[in-house]
Design an enzyme around this catalytic site. Structure first.
Site, PDB file in Angstrom:
ATOM      1  N   ARG A  14      10.018   6.490   3.288  1.00 17.59           N
ATOM      2  CA  ARG A  14       9.999   5.086   2.848  1.00 17.59           C
ATOM      3  C   ARG A  14      11.432   4.589   2.966  1.00 17.59           C
ATOM      4  NH1 ARG A  14       7.095   2.239  -2.254  1.00 17.59           N
ATOM      5  NH2 ARG A  14       5.397   2.516  -0.763  1.00 17.59           N
ATOM      6  N   HIS A  68       3.825  -1.401   6.658  1.00 19.46           N
ATOM      7  CA  HIS A  68       3.287  -0.485   5.634  1.00 19.46           C
ATOM      8  C   HIS A  68       1.918   0.014   6.118  1.00 19.46           C
ATOM      9  CE1 HIS A  68       2.840   1.601   2.011  1.00 19.46           C
ATOM     10  NE2 HIS A  68       2.695   0.629   1.140  1.00 19.46           N
ATOM     11  N   GLN A  73      -0.820   1.769   3.799  1.00 25.60           N
ATOM     12  CA  GLN A  73      -1.552   0.855   2.929  1.00 25.60           C
ATOM     13  C   GLN A  73      -2.771   0.288   3.655  1.00 25.60           C
ATOM     14  OE1 GLN A  73      -0.823   0.071  -0.411  1.00 25.60           O
ATOM     15  NE2 GLN A  73      -2.887  -0.725  -0.226  1.00 25.60           N
ATOM     16  N   ASP A 131       0.070 -10.157  -1.997  1.00 27.45           N
ATOM     17  CA  ASP A 131       1.067  -9.160  -2.395  1.00 27.45           C
ATOM     18  C   ASP A 131       2.158  -9.917  -3.155  1.00 27.45           C
ATOM     19  OD1 ASP A 131       2.631  -6.875  -2.626  1.00 27.45           O
ATOM     20  OD2 ASP A 131       3.184  -6.767  -0.514  1.00 27.45           O
ATOM     21  N   CYS A 175      -2.137  -4.596  -2.736  1.00 30.97           N
ATOM     22  CA  CYS A 175      -1.660  -3.219  -2.549  1.00 30.97           C
ATOM     23  C   CYS A 175      -1.064  -2.630  -3.823  1.00 30.97           C
ATOM     24  CB  CYS A 175      -0.653  -3.156  -1.409  1.00 30.97           C
ATOM     25  SG  CYS A 175       0.863  -4.083  -1.717  1.00 30.97           S
ATOM     26  N   ARG A 196      -5.773   5.271  -1.169  1.00 31.00           N
ATOM     27  CA  ARG A 196      -4.529   5.743  -0.534  1.00 31.00           C
ATOM     28  C   ARG A 196      -4.604   7.266  -0.367  1.00 31.00           C
ATOM     29  NH1 ARG A 196       0.142   2.744  -0.737  1.00 31.00           N
ATOM     30  NH2 ARG A 196       0.880   4.422   0.609  1.00 31.00           N
TER      31      ARG A 196
HETATM   32  N1   CP Z   1       1.178   0.130  -2.588  1.00 31.48           N
HETATM   33  C1   CP Z   1       2.219   0.977  -2.614  1.00 31.48           C
HETATM   34  O1   CP Z   1       2.730   1.411  -1.577  1.00 31.48           O
HETATM   35  O2   CP Z   1       2.629   1.333  -3.854  1.00 31.48           O
HETATM   36  P1   CP Z   1       3.944   2.155  -4.230  1.00 31.48           P
HETATM   37  O3   CP Z   1       5.126   1.267  -3.937  1.00 31.48           O
HETATM   38  O4   CP Z   1       3.780   2.467  -5.675  1.00 31.48           O
HETATM   39  O5   CP Z   1       4.002   3.394  -3.379  1.00 31.48           O
HETATM   40  N1  NVA Z   2       5.611  -5.763   0.077  1.00 27.90           N
HETATM   41  C1  NVA Z   2       5.878  -4.804  -0.978  1.00 27.90           C
HETATM   42  C2  NVA Z   2       4.874  -3.710  -0.942  1.00 27.90           C
HETATM   43  C3  NVA Z   2       5.037  -2.702  -2.032  1.00 27.90           C
HETATM   44  C4  NVA Z   2       4.053  -1.601  -1.946  1.00 27.90           C
HETATM   45  C5  NVA Z   2       7.280  -4.267  -0.839  1.00 27.90           C
HETATM   46  O1  NVA Z   2       7.744  -3.986   0.278  1.00 27.90           O
HETATM   47  O2  NVA Z   2       7.932  -4.152  -1.863  1.00 27.90           O
END
Ligand code: CP
Ligand code: NVA
Length: 301
Positions: free
Chosen positions: A104, A131, A134, A221, A260, A288
């Site tokens: 990440r 992502h 997701q 989101d 998400c 997930r």
């Molecule tokens: N939706 C998602 O990716 O959640 P987290 O940021 O908790 O991993």
């Molecule tokens: N768009 C959000 C998704 C989190 C899971 C972010 O990048 O923070």
């Protein structure tokens, strides 16, 4: 089933058939909760987190455990990368020990560098632009609820962010029509839109009412992603882009609501919607786990 691609960075690496096979495998794995098979015995997943996470971290770790393997949680601050060791050397070193890397990150370039230099699969666990994990869970959830994907309509309301970009690819691969309602300056990535438009119907609008018309799924989101925490942004979305009961009423009667997570109740979505009868966010979060298990089985040799 093994995938043609080594890495999973945006979702667009998959063919339509591969995506549909992963979703079907995920649904099968979910039904076989007590299956004792360990297809990833002795396999290890390295997990690198530059940003916080609840769902991604826990679902990957539990998923590897359930498949007979294990996962290492690596904080970049504790690795030599924090002292200047290159991404290239880190990728080569990790490849000698582990069977896949999930990261990440902020910059997508870093993921691409990792993927280029690692001999093992690299999975994007969220980047500033995409992502994909997701969207595997989201498409699985939609298939469970609606029994099909092709021909449905999704309305994305709010910020045309990383989740939205991967969703556009997911819709293109699955034959789902998508309408994206955002303020003009927060539209999704134009290259992603262009590519997706070549495969399915993509509408960009500034009017949420237009987007939700005839929609089977309404998604949103947060307006402030992890890489974009400027609170002033929120003012540009409110009140117009909040998903509330009155907007949900303009979608199909049996439309489902998805997010998400993490969510900010009272900002991008009202409590009455996210905690209401049309919301499938807990099923979406659970999925997930199942969809990533299907992905790991399909990617790891
Ligand atoms: N939706 C998602 O990716 O959640 P987290 O940021 O908790 O991993
Ligand atoms: N768009 C959000 C998704 C989190 C899971 C972010 O990048 O923070």
């Amino acid at each position: 089933m093994k995938l043609k691609t080594k890495d999973f960075l945006t979702l667009d690496e998959l063919s339509s058939k591969e995506l549909s096979q992963i979703i079907d495998l995920a649904i099968k794995l979910k039904k076989q909760k007590n299956n004792k098979a360990k297809p990833l015995q002795n396999k290890t997943l390295a997990m690198i987190f530059q940003k916080p996470s609840t769902r991604t971290r826990v679902s990957f770790e539990v998923g590897m455990f359930q498949l007979g393997g294990n996962a290492l949680n690596l904080s970049p601050n504790d690795m030599q990368i924090s002292r200047g060791e290159s991404v290239q050397d880190t990728a080569k070193t990790l490849s000698a020990y582990v069977d896949a890397i999930m990261a990440r990150v902020f910059e997508d370039d870093l993921l691409e560098d990792l993927a280029k230099n690692a001999t093992v699969p690299v999975i994007n666990g969220l980047s500033n632009s995409f992502h994909p994990c997701q969207i595997l869970a989201d498409l699985m959830t939609i298939k469970e609820k609606k029994k099909k994907l092709s021909g449905l309509k999704i309305a994305w309301i709010g910020d045309g962010n990383n989740v939205c970009n991967s969703l556009l690819y997911g819709c293109a691969l699955s034959g789902i029509n998508i309408s994206v309602a955002t303020p003009k300056e927060f539209q999704p990535d134009s290259a992603v839109v262009k590519k997706s438009k070549s495969k399915t119907q993509v509408e960009l609008t500034t009017n949420p009412d237009d987007a939700v018309k005839n929609a089977d799924v309404v998604m949103t989101d947060t307006f402030t992603s992890i890489h974009n925490l400027d609170k002033k942004r929120v003012k540009k979305f409110l009140p117009k882009y909040q998903v509330n009961s009155s907007l949900m009423k303009k979608a199909k009667k049996d439309a489902i609501f998805m997010h998400c997570l993490p969510a900010k109740r009272g900002i991008e979505v009202t409590e009455s919607v996210i905690d209401g009868p049309q919301s499938v966010v807990w099923q979406e979060a659970e999925n997930r786990l199942h969809s990533q298990k299907a992905l790991l089985i399909s990617l790891i040799k």
